[in-house]
Design an enzyme around this catalytic site. Structure first.
Site, short mmCIF file in Angstrom:
data_model
loop_
_atom_site.label_atom_id
_atom_site.label_comp_id
_atom_site.label_asym_id
_atom_site.label_seq_id
_atom_site.Cartn_x
_atom_site.Cartn_y
_atom_site.Cartn_z
N ARG A 1 -17.63 3.67 5.36
CA ARG A 1 -16.51 3.10 4.59
C ARG A 1 -15.40 2.58 5.49
O ARG A 1 -14.83 1.53 5.24
CB ARG A 1 -15.85 4.18 3.75
N TYR B 1 -28.88 8.92 4.52
CA TYR B 1 -29.17 7.72 5.31
C TYR B 1 -28.41 7.74 6.63
O TYR B 1 -27.39 8.41 6.78
CB TYR B 1 -28.90 6.42 4.55
N GLU C 1 0.84 -1.20 0.00
CA GLU C 1 0.00 0.00 0.00
C GLU C 1 0.88 1.25 0.00
O GLU C 1 1.82 1.34 0.78
CB GLU C 1 -0.94 -0.03 1.21
N ASP D 1 -11.57 -0.74 -8.71
CA ASP D 1 -11.62 0.48 -9.52
C ASP D 1 -10.52 0.53 -10.58
O ASP D 1 -10.68 1.20 -11.59
CB ASP D 1 -11.51 1.72 -8.62
P1 FAD Z 1 -9.41 2.37 -3.99
O1 FAD Z 1 -10.34 2.54 -2.86
O2 FAD Z 1 -9.12 3.56 -4.84
O3 FAD Z 1 -8.06 1.79 -3.38
C1 FAD Z 1 -6.85 1.80 -4.08
C2 FAD Z 1 -5.72 1.68 -3.07
O4 FAD Z 1 -4.49 1.52 -3.77
C3 FAD Z 1 -5.57 2.90 -2.18
O5 FAD Z 1 -5.42 2.48 -0.85
C4 FAD Z 1 -4.33 3.58 -2.74
O6 FAD Z 1 -3.62 4.31 -1.75
C5 FAD Z 1 -3.53 2.40 -3.23
N1 FAD Z 1 -2.61 2.71 -4.32
C6 FAD Z 1 -2.84 3.48 -5.40
N2 FAD Z 1 -1.77 3.51 -6.20
C7 FAD Z 1 -0.84 2.73 -5.62
C8 FAD Z 1 0.49 2.37 -5.98
N3 FAD Z 1 1.07 2.83 -7.11
N4 FAD Z 1 1.20 1.55 -5.16
C9 FAD Z 1 0.62 1.08 -4.01
N5 FAD Z 1 -0.63 1.40 -3.62
C10 FAD Z 1 -1.36 2.21 -4.43
N6 FAD Z 1 -19.44 1.76 -4.01
C11 FAD Z 1 -20.38 0.93 -3.49
O7 FAD Z 1 -20.25 -0.30 -3.58
N7 FAD Z 1 -21.49 1.44 -2.85
C12 FAD Z 1 -21.68 2.78 -2.72
O8 FAD Z 1 -22.69 3.21 -2.14
C13 FAD Z 1 -20.72 3.67 -3.27
N8 FAD Z 1 -20.89 5.01 -3.18
C14 FAD Z 1 -19.94 5.83 -3.67
C15 FAD Z 1 -20.13 7.22 -3.55
C16 FAD Z 1 -19.18 8.09 -4.05
C17 FAD Z 1 -19.42 9.58 -3.91
C18 FAD Z 1 -18.01 7.58 -4.68
C19 FAD Z 1 -16.95 8.49 -5.22
C20 FAD Z 1 -17.82 6.20 -4.81
C21 FAD Z 1 -18.78 5.32 -4.32
N9 FAD Z 1 -18.62 3.93 -4.43
C22 FAD Z 1 -19.58 3.10 -3.92
C23 FAD Z 1 -17.44 3.34 -5.14
C24 FAD Z 1 -16.36 2.81 -4.20
O9 FAD Z 1 -15.99 3.80 -3.28
C25 FAD Z 1 -15.13 2.37 -5.00
O10 FAD Z 1 -15.54 1.66 -6.14
C26 FAD Z 1 -14.21 1.46 -4.16
O11 FAD Z 1 -13.84 2.11 -2.97
C27 FAD Z 1 -12.98 1.04 -4.97
O12 FAD Z 1 -12.10 0.29 -4.15
P2 FAD Z 1 -10.66 -0.14 -4.69
O13 FAD Z 1 -10.02 -0.86 -3.58
O14 FAD Z 1 -10.79 -0.80 -6.02
O15 FAD Z 1 -9.91 1.23 -5.00
#
Ligand code: FAD
Length: 420
Positions: A109, A216, A36, A293
């Site tokens: 979250r 909510y 991370e 994501d």
């Molecule tokens: P991220 O949370 O972006 O995690 C990526 C991680 O990788 C981070 O910790 C970052 O620091 C790390 N990282 C990045 N680059 C590097 C690197 N080069 N080397 C090492 N580490 C790195 N989803 C739902 O399911 N329900 C909801 O109600 C919902 N509501 C939302 C509302 C809003 C306003 C938004 C913006 C999003 C919402 N989402 C919701 C979507 C959800 O928040 C994301 O899809 C989800 O958090 C993605 O998780 P992730 O682990 O794929 O990516």
């Protein structure tokens, strides 16, 4: 401490997606190391909705009781018109739970992330912070990541590094797509909204011209979460400095009282510009696979972003589990087979979520006659009609055949059969 160690899987990114993958793969008996970039594992932001297709998986991982104890089980999701405040349609969440067998919940979250982090520690995931991965390489029988302190190898690398993924350019040269919409959030102690005539039992979404507002209760009803989202005129005009608080106030002028009363409680010192990406239908190159994501950042209108990341982790680990159940040892795992099974089923499902989320968001934000028509159609919807959500909230498919079979309404199945 960051020297190469013997691990089966390297996960890049410790967000909800990366930690879910680490927990699920470790539960299968694999040794997993998470790298991370941040100094600490954590989540910013406020509430998250998690649908039955997610709570089903959390239950299988043994985490649903903890998640339930931290979250809230709302009674309904209610959609209202943001201008006149009238109800348009609703989803009864007790009936939804009965249909799918698992609850639709809301949770902070940091509570969901914290549950995954505790689970990762408990099963012995190797959790490393302060490592920013800058590059990827394919190796003989695996892949490697490159960072400031060197290079580490494993049979497989899962890139769960979010919207601005460093791994994604290995597969696609696409860029994040700006929606010109921006989100303000605010989670406050529940007593701050006592005078606002809010429903603490429901998720309420107010939809209106170029804006929407979500409310909510969170944390067992101790907190109240609000999200205000609007289209930024400055973004449309191509200005750099867009989504500022003055635009928030302008965007919500002319909204119903329940919405305008909520606005002063939004955090005004930070905001989230909303980006997604066009869907891509391949997430794997060699022994590097995208997850969460990094693979499929959505606009949030279907509330499936984190949910899809958890589904990705489950599908990957279930395909590992199938090979182990068939008698292979961890050392004998056919990773190319696992990754191609994952790549065969997840991108198409997530493509549909991404494109549907865009269309659903457009429908929320229409104005004029389109708004009148939308309201009329939504009011006509029967509250027990699940045909638009079965494909989302039903069980997660492990294969394309399962995806096609799962909860597809009969009418659509017949249409698909005749079009072949
Ligand atoms: P991220 O949370 O972006 O995690 C990526 C991680 O990788 C981070 O910790 C970052 O620091 C790390 N990282 C990045 N680059 C590097 C690197 N080069 N080397 C090492 N580490 C790195 N989803 C739902 O399911 N329900 C909801 O109600 C919902 N509501 C939302 C509302 C809003 C306003 C938004 C913006 C999003 C919402 N989402 C919701 C979507 C959800 O928040 C994301 O899809 C989800 O958090 C993605 O998780 P992730 O682990 O794929 O990516």
């Amino acid at each position: 401490s960051k020297a190469t160690s013997a691990v089966d899987v390297l996960v890049v990114g410790g967000g909800i997606g990366g930690l879910a993958a680490a927990v699920a793969l470790t539960q299968q008996g694999l040794r997993v190391r998470v790298l991370e970039r941040a100094a600490e594992f954590g989540e910013v932001g406020a509430g998250l909705q998690i649908a039955p297709n997610c709570t089903r998986i959390l239950d299988q991982w043994g985490l649903l009781d903890e998640v339930k104890s931290l979250g809230v089980l709302p009674r309904n999701i209610v959609m209202k018109d943001a201008v006149d405040g009238s109800e348009l349609t609703r989803l009864d969440l007790a009936a939804t739970e009965a249909r799918y067998g698992y609850p639709y919940m809301v949770i902070h979250r940091s509570d969901l992330h914290g549950t995954l982090l505790r689970a990762a520690r408990a099963v012995g995931v190797d959790l490393v912070t302060n490592v920013a991965v800058s590059g990827y390489e394919q190796t003989e029988g695996g892949a490697a990541v490159v960072h400031a302190e060197g290079r580490e190898e494993a049979p497989v690398v899962i890139a769960a590094d979010g919207l601005h993924s460093v791994a994604r350019p290995l597969i696609s040269d696409d860029e994040p797509v700006s929606s010109s919409y921006v989100a303000y959030r605010g989670a406050v102690p529940i007593d701050q909204v006592a005078a606002n005539d809010v429903s603490t039992d429901d998720v309420v979404v107010y939809v209106g011209p170029q804006r929407h507002f979500v409310q909510y209760a969170l944390r067992g009803g101790e907190m109240f979460n609000q999200v205000a989202v609007f289209e930024s005129p400055k973004a449309l005009a191509g200005e750099e400095d867009w989504g500022t608080p003055d635009e928030l106030d302008d965007a919500f002028a002319g909204s119903c009282e329940q919405v305008t009363k909520g606005l002063p409680l939004m955090w005004r010192d930070r905001w989230w510009r909303m980006f997604d990406r066009d869907p891509i239908l391949n997430w794997v190159t060699g022994r590097v696979a995208l997850l969460g994501d990094a693979a499929h950042p959505p606009l949030q209108y279907l509330a499936q972003g984190a949910v899809m990341a958890i589904e990705d982790a489950w599908v990957l680990s279930e395909h590992v589990g199938r090979q182990l159940a068939a008698g292979r040892s961890v050392a004998e795992l056919d990773w190319d087979g696992v990754l191609s099974a994952y790549d065969a089923v997840r991108p198409e499902h997530c493509r549909r979520v991404l494109t549907t989320a865009r269309a659903w968001g457009e429908l929320w934000h229409v104005d004029g006659e389109a708004r009148v028509w939308r309201n009329a159609v939504l009011r006509e919807r029967s509250v027990d009609d699940y045909s638009y959500v079965d494909w989302l909230y039903g069980p997660t498919a492990l294969t394309p055949d399962e995806e096609a079979d799962m909860f597809v309404p009969e009418s659509q199945r017949q249409a698909a059969a005749t079009s072949v």
